[in-house]
Design a protein around this motif. Sequence first.
Motif, short mmCIF file in Angstrom:
data_model
loop_
_atom_site.label_atom_id
_atom_site.label_comp_id
_atom_site.label_asym_id
_atom_site.label_seq_id
_atom_site.Cartn_x
_atom_site.Cartn_y
_atom_site.Cartn_z
N SER A 136 0.80 -1.23 0.00
CA SER A 136 0.00 0.00 0.00
C SER A 136 0.83 1.27 0.00
O SER A 136 0.29 2.36 0.13
CB SER A 136 -0.91 0.00 1.24
OG SER A 136 -0.11 -0.03 2.43
N ALA A 137 2.15 1.13 -0.16
CA ALA A 137 3.01 2.31 -0.17
C ALA A 137 2.82 3.10 -1.46
O ALA A 137 2.58 2.53 -2.53
CB ALA A 137 4.47 1.92 0.00
N SER A 138 2.92 4.40 -1.35
CA SER A 138 2.78 5.25 -2.54
C SER A 138 4.03 5.16 -3.40
O SER A 138 5.13 4.98 -2.90
CB SER A 138 2.53 6.70 -2.12
OG SER A 138 3.60 7.15 -1.31
N GLU A 139 3.83 5.28 -4.69
CA GLU A 139 4.96 5.20 -5.61
C GLU A 139 5.79 6.47 -5.53
O GLU A 139 5.26 7.57 -5.49
CB GLU A 139 4.46 4.99 -7.04
CG GLU A 139 3.74 3.66 -7.25
CD GLU A 139 3.33 3.49 -8.69
OE1 GLU A 139 3.63 4.41 -9.49
OE2 GLU A 139 2.73 2.45 -9.03
N VAL A 140 7.08 6.27 -5.53
CA VAL A 140 8.02 7.38 -5.42
C VAL A 140 8.93 7.34 -6.63
O VAL A 140 9.52 6.28 -6.94
CB VAL A 140 8.84 7.30 -4.12
CG1 VAL A 140 9.82 8.47 -4.04
CG2 VAL A 140 7.91 7.31 -2.90
N ASP A 141 9.02 8.44 -7.33
CA ASP A 141 9.88 8.53 -8.51
C ASP A 141 11.30 8.82 -8.07
O ASP A 141 11.55 9.78 -7.31
CB ASP A 141 9.39 9.62 -9.46
CG ASP A 141 8.01 9.29 -10.02
OD1 ASP A 141 7.68 8.09 -10.08
OD2 ASP A 141 7.28 10.23 -10.38
N VAL A 142 12.21 8.01 -8.54
CA VAL A 142 13.61 8.21 -8.22
C VAL A 142 14.16 9.30 -9.13
O VAL A 142 14.00 9.21 -10.36
CB VAL A 142 14.41 6.91 -8.39
CG1 VAL A 142 15.88 7.14 -8.06
CG2 VAL A 142 13.82 5.82 -7.51
N PRO A 143 14.75 10.33 -8.62
CA PRO A 143 15.28 11.40 -9.50
C PRO A 143 16.41 10.88 -10.36
O PRO A 143 17.28 10.13 -9.90
CB PRO A 143 15.77 12.46 -8.50
CG PRO A 143 16.01 11.73 -7.24
CD PRO A 143 15.01 10.61 -7.20
N LYS A 144 16.35 11.25 -11.65
CA LYS A 144 17.38 10.82 -12.59
C LYS A 144 18.58 11.75 -12.51
O LYS A 144 18.52 12.84 -11.95
CB LYS A 144 16.82 10.82 -14.01
CG LYS A 144 15.68 9.83 -14.20
CD LYS A 144 15.20 9.88 -15.65
CE LYS A 144 14.07 8.88 -15.86
NZ LYS A 144 13.59 8.91 -17.26
N LYS A 145 19.66 11.26 -13.10
CA LYS A 145 20.88 12.06 -13.11
C LYS A 145 20.68 13.28 -13.99
O LYS A 145 20.05 13.23 -15.03
CB LYS A 145 22.05 11.24 -13.65
CG LYS A 145 22.69 10.36 -12.58
CD LYS A 145 23.95 9.74 -13.16
CE LYS A 145 24.67 8.95 -12.07
NZ LYS A 145 25.93 8.37 -12.59
#
Length: 205
Positions: A136-145
């Motif tokens: 149930s965790a919210s999706e988190v976008d990993v910052p790109k380089k």
Amino acid sequence: AVDYMHPEVGVTFTDDACFGRNYFGRASAAEMEDDEFADERAEVLEEAAALKKLAMDYMHPEVGVTATDGAAFGRNYFSRPSAPEVEDVEEAEERALVLAEAAALKKSAVDYMHPEVGITTTDGACFGRNYFNRYSASEVDVPKKETESPQASQDMAAVQSLAAAVKGANLPSTKLTKLSSSDHDVSGAKKSASTVNLFGLSEAF
């Protein structure tokens, strides 16, 4: 002037204080001594009495020792026969440590000898879930380089082209060329000692 010129007349007194006596220095006064003398005399008498007692104890051993102090007949409250057993703090800590180690060794022996018993866990941490990886965790976008700057891209391209030029250059073999102490080919034309040999790299640019 009259008293000076006629000393035969004498002196007459009518003040009562002139005929007074000292109360402490009168003949019938009790003998008095200073505090320092009194303290010194008391110390001397006390020392003399102590020396006399020691001399009597030494000269008459048959008299024996008599004690009337109540503390001489007292008992120790903690070491009396009816006192409960009490151990020191260090001994109590050491005993607790030994018992804990013995219990741990017993548990290890039982686990080794009886594998059929299995392992039982009641710690809540064994059944926990990762907070960030739960369903149930919210999706988190990993910052790109971040993209490289144009200047960095140009520098990288220049380095790559130089590496390719060095790799493809026809460098003379060091086995066939004899060099002198001034780093120039002895068999060829004479060159200055400060001459820089590019070994074909000048043709690449």
